[in-house]
Write a protein that holds these residues in place. Structure first.
Motif, PDB file in Angstrom:
ATOM      1  N   ARG A  61       1.496  -1.806  -8.948  1.00  0.00           N
ATOM      2  CA  ARG A  61       0.149  -1.225  -8.874  1.00  0.00           C
ATOM      3  C   ARG A  61       0.205   0.294  -8.988  1.00  0.00           C
ATOM      4  O   ARG A  61      -0.680   0.908  -9.610  1.00  0.00           O
ATOM      5  CB  ARG A  61      -0.514  -1.631  -7.563  1.00  0.00           C
ATOM      6  CG  ARG A  61      -0.851  -3.110  -7.477  1.00  0.00           C
ATOM      7  CD  ARG A  61      -1.402  -3.442  -6.110  1.00  0.00           C
ATOM      8  NE  ARG A  61      -1.588  -4.873  -5.928  1.00  0.00           N
ATOM      9  CZ  ARG A  61      -1.400  -5.507  -4.780  1.00  0.00           C
ATOM     10  NH1 ARG A  61      -1.025  -4.837  -3.707  1.00  0.00           N
ATOM     11  NH2 ARG A  61      -1.583  -6.822  -4.690  1.00  0.00           N
ATOM     12  N   GLY A  62       1.237   0.901  -8.399  1.00  0.00           N
ATOM     13  CA  GLY A  62       1.376   2.353  -8.513  1.00  0.00           C
ATOM     14  C   GLY A  62       1.610   2.790  -9.946  1.00  0.00           C
ATOM     15  O   GLY A  62       1.083   3.812 -10.394  1.00  0.00           O
ATOM     16  N   ALA A  63       2.410   2.013 -10.679  1.00  0.00           N
ATOM     17  CA  ALA A  63       2.651   2.325 -12.087  1.00  0.00           C
ATOM     18  C   ALA A  63       1.366   2.195 -12.892  1.00  0.00           C
ATOM     19  O   ALA A  63       1.068   3.028 -13.765  1.00  0.00           O
ATOM     20  CB  ALA A  63       3.736   1.408 -12.648  1.00  0.00           C
TER      21      ALA A  63
ATOM     22  N   LEU B 280       1.892  -3.855 -22.624  1.00  0.00           N
ATOM     23  CA  LEU B 280       1.503  -4.061 -21.230  1.00  0.00           C
ATOM     24  C   LEU B 280       0.774  -2.827 -20.708  1.00  0.00           C
ATOM     25  O   LEU B 280       1.379  -1.786 -20.464  1.00  0.00           O
ATOM     26  CB  LEU B 280       2.740  -4.343 -20.368  1.00  0.00           C
ATOM     27  CG  LEU B 280       2.482  -4.793 -18.925  1.00  0.00           C
ATOM     28  CD1 LEU B 280       1.740  -6.129 -18.906  1.00  0.00           C
ATOM     29  CD2 LEU B 280       3.786  -4.903 -18.152  1.00  0.00           C
ATOM     30  N   GLY B 281      -0.536  -2.957 -20.547  1.00  0.00           N
ATOM     31  CA  GLY B 281      -1.344  -1.867 -20.028  1.00  0.00           C
ATOM     32  C   GLY B 281      -1.666  -2.069 -18.560  1.00  0.00           C
ATOM     33  O   GLY B 281      -1.305  -3.083 -17.955  1.00  0.00           O
ATOM     34  N   PRO B 282      -2.367  -1.130 -17.944  1.00  0.00           N
ATOM     35  CA  PRO B 282      -2.656  -1.225 -16.511  1.00  0.00           C
ATOM     36  C   PRO B 282      -3.480  -2.439 -16.120  1.00  0.00           C
ATOM     37  O   PRO B 282      -3.272  -3.013 -15.051  1.00  0.00           O
ATOM     38  CB  PRO B 282      -3.391   0.088 -16.207  1.00  0.00           C
ATOM     39  CG  PRO B 282      -3.838   0.621 -17.532  1.00  0.00           C
ATOM     40  CD  PRO B 282      -2.843   0.138 -18.524  1.00  0.00           C
TER      41      PRO B 282
ATOM     42  N   GLU C 154       0.832  -1.204   0.000  1.00  0.00           N
ATOM     43  CA  GLU C 154       0.000   0.000   0.000  1.00  0.00           C
ATOM     44  C   GLU C 154       0.866   1.253   0.000  1.00  0.00           C
ATOM     45  O   GLU C 154       0.603   2.216  -0.721  1.00  0.00           O
ATOM     46  CB  GLU C 154      -0.926  -0.022   1.212  1.00  0.00           C
ATOM     47  CG  GLU C 154      -2.088   0.924   1.112  1.00  0.00           C
ATOM     48  CD  GLU C 154      -3.242   0.554   2.034  1.00  0.00           C
ATOM     49  OE1 GLU C 154      -4.288   1.199   1.913  1.00  0.00           O
ATOM     50  OE2 GLU C 154      -3.089  -0.373   2.860  1.00  0.00           O
ATOM     51  N   ALA C 155       1.924   1.240   0.798  1.00  0.00           N
ATOM     52  CA  ALA C 155       2.850   2.376   0.792  1.00  0.00           C
ATOM     53  C   ALA C 155       3.638   2.420  -0.510  1.00  0.00           C
ATOM     54  O   ALA C 155       3.904   3.494  -1.063  1.00  0.00           O
ATOM     55  CB  ALA C 155       3.799   2.284   1.982  1.00  0.00           C
ATOM     56  N   GLY C 156       4.008   1.232  -1.039  1.00  0.00           N
ATOM     57  CA  GLY C 156       4.791   1.170  -2.263  1.00  0.00           C
ATOM     58  C   GLY C 156       4.059   1.691  -3.485  1.00  0.00           C
ATOM     59  O   GLY C 156       4.688   2.095  -4.459  1.00  0.00           O
ATOM     60  N   GLU C 157       2.726   1.690  -3.447  1.00  0.00           N
ATOM     61  CA  GLU C 157       1.975   2.284  -4.548  1.00  0.00           C
ATOM     62  C   GLU C 157       2.281   3.765  -4.693  1.00  0.00           C
ATOM     63  O   GLU C 157       2.228   4.314  -5.789  1.00  0.00           O
ATOM     64  CB  GLU C 157       0.478   2.079  -4.332  1.00  0.00           C
ATOM     65  CG  GLU C 157       0.028   0.634  -4.490  1.00  0.00           C
ATOM     66  CD  GLU C 157      -1.479   0.489  -4.385  1.00  0.00           C
ATOM     67  OE1 GLU C 157      -2.186   1.420  -4.814  1.00  0.00           O
ATOM     68  OE2 GLU C 157      -1.948  -0.548  -3.881  1.00  0.00           O
TER      69      GLU C 157
END
Length: 359
Positions: free
Chosen positions: A243-245, A264-266, A70-73
């Motif tokens: 996930r952040g990307a 490669l899309g989201p 969650e923080a890494g996002e």
């Protein structure tokens, strides 16, 4: 009545998501420029981010990974510091030494911050480099010396673990305090990313480590018990970054239309992250296995997470194009951060070497 209810809400502990949204996201730029997020890390501890895996159950281990993700996002520097803290808690919770375990509650609550100190030992145990610390038995403790080039989540009075060799061929593991007698830290390099992670060179000059600060007198027997959890916890960094990307790509509506044919899309990134999290959940259920085959499976999972982080960040950079190539661009920050996921111990080259050796 309304005032009482408001007071109860104000006194309620914040969730990790609240800390990420209210405390972390506004500071991401400053952290990337080198500000160490001590306040954020303590707030995450108060939110329960570091105590989920103390008991060692699979749900707790997965919960620690999820909090880190969650923080890494938002910020990999903070997620990495969380992993350092989580790893320290992991060692202390598994230690059979009452002296070391007395530090567990403060570390799990985020009141006492610290690092892992096991980058060099993990490489040494794989034969990649020699063990950097040496010790001798002296009285009710050990006299230790040596140099660790990079230990993160450090600052004055922060504690970190270290494994040192003994003349009789055994190894022991202890808890050192930065700034204590014989233990000094210095910032000797500037990195292209994660500069705000409190990363220092540690010099240990004949420091005395009493038995009350020993995590394991036999590190050779202790490390196999902690290594799966040590590596599994790292997956939170890569999953969060991926996930952040993906979120960054989704938020860029105009750019998304122009980049819709990129490979490669989201959606694909999020689907792969979800599948990898399921594998983390399965691996958490068997983390206590000490055989090499189980460790190799953990390393394969860690490798797949590393490659997803790299590919997701690359996709975000390709979508943003020249806009992502500007100084201060989030897409470029995420690319720099993803490269760290691939080189932090155990790195991609370390993992692939272990996998090539086989069982």
């Amino acid at each position: 009545m309304a005032a009482t209810a408001a007071a109860r809400i104000a006194d309620a502990p914040r969730a990790v998501s609240d800390v990420v949204r209210e405390d972390l996201r506004p500071q991401v730029g400053a952290i990337d420029a080198g500000a160490y997020p001590a306040g954020v890390l303590r707030a995450l501890g108060a939110a329960g981010a570091y105590d989920r895996h103390v008991e060692g159950g699979p749900e707790g281990l997965l919960g620690a990974v999820d909090a880190m993700a969650e923080a890494g996002e938002a910020c990999l520097s903070t997620a990495f510091c969380m992993w350092c803290q989580d790893a320290l808690v992991w060692y202390l919770a598994r230690s059979g030494e009452a002296g070391a375990r007395r530090h567990l509650a403060a570390a799990a609550a985020g009141d006492s911050l610290g690092g892992t100190g096991l980058s060099n030992p993990m490489k040494a145990l794989s034969g990649i480099e020699p063990l950097a610390l040496q010790g001798v038995r002296e009285g009710a403790g050990y006299r230790v010396r040596g140099r660790l080039p990079w230990v993160s989540n450090l600052g004055p009075r922060h504690r970190f673990a270290g494994i040192f060799s003994l003349p009789e061929g055994k190894r022991a593991m202890g808890l050192f305090e930065a700034g204590s007698e014989g233990v000094s830290i210095a910032a000797n390099a500037r990195f292209v990313a994660l500069e705000g992670t409190g990363t220092y060179t540690v010099m240990i000059r004949d420091a005395y480590l009493p038995d009350a600060e020993v995590i394991a007198h036999d590190a050779g027997a202790f490390v196999p018990r902690i290594r799966n959890g040590f590596v599994l916890l790292q997956t939170g960094m890569g999953l969060g970054l991926a996930r952040g990307a993906a979120a960054l790509m989704r938020a860029d509506a105009a750019g998304r239309v122009k980049a819709q044919f990129l490979p490669l899309g989201p959606e694909a990134i999020e689907a792969r992250a979800s599948a990898l999290r399921e594998r983390v959940a399965a691996a958490a259920r068997t983390h206590e296995a000490t055989d090499r085959a189980a460790f190799l499976e953990t390393l394969r999972l860690r490798l797949d997470v590393s490659f997803l982080a790299l590919e997701a960040a690359q996709s975000a950079m390709l979508q943003f194009g020249a806009r992502g190539y500007l100084e201060g661009a989030d897409a470029f920050r995420r690319l720099r951060e993803a490269q760290f996921v691939a080189i932090v111990t155990p790195s991609v080259k370390h993992i692939t070497t272990e996998l090539a050796r086989g069982a």
